[in-house]
Design an enzyme around this catalytic site. Structure first.
Site, PDB file in Angstrom:
ATOM      1  N   GLY A 178      -1.543  16.383  55.459  1.00 25.45           N
ATOM      2  CA  GLY A 178      -1.517  15.054  55.166  1.00 25.45           C
ATOM      3  C   GLY A 178      -2.082  14.717  56.505  1.00 25.45           C
ATOM      4  O   GLY A 178      -2.010  13.916  57.443  1.00 25.45           O
ATOM      5  N   SER A 179      -4.060  14.877  56.066  1.00 20.97           N
ATOM      6  CA  SER A 179      -4.861  14.585  57.050  1.00 20.97           C
ATOM      7  C   SER A 179      -5.899  13.589  56.755  1.00 20.97           C
ATOM      8  O   SER A 179      -7.115  13.589  57.344  1.00 20.97           O
ATOM      9  CB  SER A 179      -5.347  15.832  57.968  1.00 20.97           C
TER      10      SER A 179
ATOM     11  N   TYR B  28      15.642  10.346  58.349  1.00 21.61           N
ATOM     12  CA  TYR B  28      14.414  10.907  59.127  1.00 21.61           C
ATOM     13  C   TYR B  28      14.451  11.349  60.576  1.00 21.61           C
ATOM     14  O   TYR B  28      13.568  12.199  61.108  1.00 21.61           O
ATOM     15  CB  TYR B  28      13.463   9.431  59.366  1.00 21.61           C
TER      16      TYR B  28
END
Ligand code: NAD
Length: 263
Positions: free
Chosen positions: A14-15, A153
């Protein structure tokens, strides 16, 4: 300080934006070969190009949804030799506890916890052969101060700390370290968009919404502002480096002091 990252291959999940982007850019700047990941090819291509231009570093791109088992397996097959794994990928969503159905609990567990567990399992054999590796889970201050507006979360972020500690113990005595990093409120793309949306809808400036957030929602913050993604990336780059060889099994905070504990 030379972080001695030349020759290391790093994957940051996720970059293409936010904290993950800043981590990928910093590792590339420090000489690592970095695999940039996001779900869309266009976003990956753009991020790879930007990091190459900004750092002159060696950057590879791999578009895939790393919350999926087959996608994680394919990435590790295509890029053998990953010595640094940064499990950054993560999603958040504000929802009252009574409104969070089973499906959301399972989705949050899949994306925020299992994706990193699976990638760690896939890269460990190579790290063990090399007797060297760095695994970093990007958790959150929400792991220890569970936000009432997104309990699911917070729970996934607590789980990441437990996984990192357990995994670190399972590789005790090797050259592999495993840690979790706990950012506080950080102006990533996701959070920035969220705050800007709130500012627009209430006819206020970003600074006004930020000030109110730290006054009412995160009053324990000592920096009283959002951290920049780069402030998180600097800690992660150090933890990922050979210099951090005595730091393992730890939950490291870069939270602006928001967690009200000195330990
Ligand atoms: P962000 O939303 O700004 O960026 C997330 C990145 O992940 C994007 O590039 C997105 O495209 C990618 N992504 C999302 N789902 C994906 C998937 N399934 N497969 C591959 N890529 C995917 O996020 P952020 O705020 O920078 O958060 C990064 C991490 O930091 C998360 O784990 C988050 O929980 C943690 N964190 C963030 C904050 C904060 O305030 N921003 C605070 C504490 C912890």
């Amino acid at each position: 300080m030379d972080l001695q990252l030349q020759g290391k291959l790093a994957l940051v999940s996720g970059s293409t934006a936010g904290i993950g982007y800043a981590i990928a850019r910093t590792l590339a700047q420090e000489g690592a070969r970095v695999i940039v990941n996001g779900r869309s090819q266009a976003a990956v291509d753009e991020a790879v190009e930007r990091i190459r231009t900004e750092t002159q570093g060696q950057v590879l791109g791999h578009a895939a949804d790393l919350s999926r088992a087959d996608a994680a397996e394919e990435l590790v097959r295509r890029h053998p030799g990953i010595g640094i794994l940064v499990n950054n990928l993560g999603i958040f969503e504000a929802k009252a506890f009574e409104d969070i159905p089973d499906e959301d609990w399972l989705r949050f567990f899949d994306v925020n916890v299992l994706s990193g567990v699976r990638l760690a399992r896939l890269v460990l054999p190579q790290m063990k052969r090399e007797n060297w590796g760095r695994i970093v889970f990007i958790s959150s201050e929400s792991a220890v101060q569970i936000p009432t507006e997104m309990v699911h979360y917070g729970v996934t972020k607590t789980a990441q700390i437990a996984v990192a500690r357990g995994l670190a113990e399972s590789v005790a005595g090797t050259g592999i370290t495993v840690n979790s990093v706990l950012p506080g409120p950080t102006k990533s793309r996701g959070v920035g968009d969220f705050v800007e949306g709130m500012a627009r809808s209430s006819d206020r400036s970003f600074a006004q919404v930020e000030a109110e957030f730290f006054d009412k929602v995160r009053p324990t913050s000592l920096i009283r502002r959002f951290a920049a993604p780069q402030e998180v990336a600097s800690l992660v780059a150090y933890v990922a480096s050979p210099l951090a060889s005595a730091t393992t099994g730890a939950a490291l905070r870069v939270d602006g002091g928001v967690v009200k504990s000195a330990f």
